[in-house]
Design a protein around this motif. Structure first.
Motif, short mmCIF file in Angstrom:
data_model
loop_
_atom_site.label_atom_id
_atom_site.label_comp_id
_atom_site.label_asym_id
_atom_site.label_seq_id
_atom_site.Cartn_x
_atom_site.Cartn_y
_atom_site.Cartn_z
N TYR A 1 -52.02 -14.55 5.39
CA TYR A 1 -52.00 -15.24 6.68
C TYR A 1 -53.09 -16.32 6.66
N ARG A 2 -52.64 -17.57 6.75
CA ARG A 2 -53.56 -18.71 6.57
C ARG A 2 -54.65 -18.77 7.62
N ASP A 3 -54.32 -18.40 8.85
CA ASP A 3 -55.31 -18.53 9.92
C ASP A 3 -56.45 -17.52 9.81
N THR A 4 -56.16 -16.35 9.22
CA THR A 4 -57.19 -15.32 9.13
C THR A 4 -57.59 -15.00 7.68
N GLY A 5 -56.75 -15.40 6.72
CA GLY A 5 -57.01 -15.05 5.33
C GLY A 5 -56.64 -13.61 5.00
N LEU A 6 -56.06 -12.91 5.97
CA LEU A 6 -55.66 -11.52 5.77
C LEU A 6 -54.56 -11.44 4.72
N GLU A 7 -54.69 -10.50 3.80
CA GLU A 7 -53.70 -10.32 2.74
C GLU A 7 -53.06 -8.94 2.88
N LEU A 8 -51.73 -8.93 3.09
CA LEU A 8 -51.00 -7.68 3.27
C LEU A 8 -49.94 -7.51 2.18
N LYS A 9 -49.59 -6.25 1.93
CA LYS A 9 -48.49 -5.96 1.01
C LYS A 9 -47.18 -6.29 1.70
N SER A 10 -46.26 -6.87 0.94
CA SER A 10 -44.95 -7.21 1.49
C SER A 10 -43.86 -6.74 0.53
N LEU A 11 -42.89 -6.01 1.07
CA LEU A 11 -41.80 -5.48 0.26
C LEU A 11 -40.90 -6.62 -0.21
N SER A 12 -40.51 -6.57 -1.48
CA SER A 12 -39.63 -7.61 -2.03
C SER A 12 -38.63 -6.96 -2.98
N ASN B 1 -36.92 -5.02 8.01
CA ASN B 1 -37.65 -4.20 8.99
C ASN B 1 -39.00 -3.79 8.43
N ASP B 2 -39.06 -3.46 7.16
CA ASP B 2 -40.32 -3.10 6.53
C ASP B 2 -41.28 -4.29 6.52
N GLN B 3 -40.76 -5.45 6.15
CA GLN B 3 -41.59 -6.65 6.09
C GLN B 3 -42.20 -6.97 7.44
N ARG B 4 -41.49 -6.67 8.50
CA ARG B 4 -41.97 -6.98 9.84
C ARG B 4 -42.95 -5.94 10.39
N ASN B 5 -42.97 -4.77 9.77
CA ASN B 5 -43.78 -3.69 10.32
C ASN B 5 -44.92 -3.22 9.43
N ARG B 6 -44.85 -3.49 8.13
CA ARG B 6 -45.88 -2.98 7.21
C ARG B 6 -47.20 -3.69 7.45
N THR B 7 -48.27 -2.89 7.48
CA THR B 7 -49.62 -3.43 7.72
C THR B 7 -50.60 -3.01 6.63
N ASP B 8 -50.09 -2.56 5.48
CA ASP B 8 -50.96 -2.14 4.38
C ASP B 8 -51.67 -3.34 3.79
N LYS B 9 -52.97 -3.22 3.58
CA LYS B 9 -53.73 -4.32 2.99
C LYS B 9 -53.44 -4.43 1.50
N TRP B 10 -53.42 -5.66 1.02
CA TRP B 10 -53.23 -5.90 -0.41
C TRP B 10 -54.48 -5.45 -1.16
N GLU B 11 -54.26 -4.63 -2.19
CA GLU B 11 -55.38 -4.12 -2.98
C GLU B 11 -55.55 -4.97 -4.21
N LYS B 12 -56.73 -5.54 -4.38
CA LYS B 12 -57.00 -6.43 -5.50
C LYS B 12 -57.28 -5.62 -6.77
#
Length: 203
Positions: free
Chosen positions: A111-122, A192-203
């Protein structure tokens, strides 16, 4: 004695029906997945159907056709609001890791405005599910275009292409067909998962 025989016969029929349902598969599924994975895929389809159906005794085609006009007019929310995400996560726990990993992988959404990095299902690149889609596309030009979109983008588009194609070309999207049901279920469950998942991306 007669009542006992009738009861035993009835239980046997129920067992046979349940067995057929859980083991149901198509040539394309058998060509790409193991027996245990096909059982998991049936769970995914059944879960999706039960989430979208107001009448739990309805078949997949009846349920989806009932909500398709609203989906076309009002967008994804009209369908996604029916799916309980907590229950969806429990579905993931009920299937094997190998099945999950043949369908999905994880990417990073920033997310560009906050720099938050989340996991996204693909979509899992070159996984069994992508190979399954490719096989479906060999005899159906609509499914070929869908497969090309998923494989090319590595994602499941959320702008309405699929529901519009189902509406415009119902003969190409036979809603009684197990393959089509699975494709629809995975498509919308992923979004639906992409819209609801809030897991942080682990580096």
């Amino acid at each position: 004695m007669r009542k006992t025989l009738i009861l035993i016969f009835g239980v046997t029929i129920l067992q046979l029906n349940f067995s057929c349902k859980t083991q149901y598969s198509t040539t394309e599924l058998k060509n790409n997945f193991s027996t245990d994975q096909i059982s998991d895929l049936n769970k995914i389809t059944d879960f999706f159907k039960n989430q979208i159906c107001e009448n739990k005794n309805s078949d997949f085609k009846t349920c989806f056709n009932k909500i398709l006009p609203e989906l076309l007019e009002n967008g994804l929310f009209s369908l996604l609001e029916r799916i309980d995400y907590q229950n969806q996560k429990e579905l993931y726990d009920s299937i094997s890791e190998s099945t999950f990993n043949e369908i999905w992988g994880f990417g990073k959404e920033t997310y560009r405005d906050t720099g938050l990095e989340l996991k996204s299902l693909s979509s899992k690149y070159n996984g069994k599910y992508q190979k399954f889609l490719t096989e479906l596309g060999r005899t159906n030009n609509e499914l070929k275009e869908y497969a090309d979109r998923v494989i090319g983008a590595g994602d499941f588009e959320s702008m309405g292409w699929l529901q519009n194609r189902i509406y415009l070309n119902p003969s190409k999207f036979d809603l009684d067909n197990q393959n089509i049901q699975l494709l629809i279920a995975i498509h919308f469950l992923t979004i639906n998962d992409q819209r609801n998942r809030t897991d942080k991306w682990e580096k």
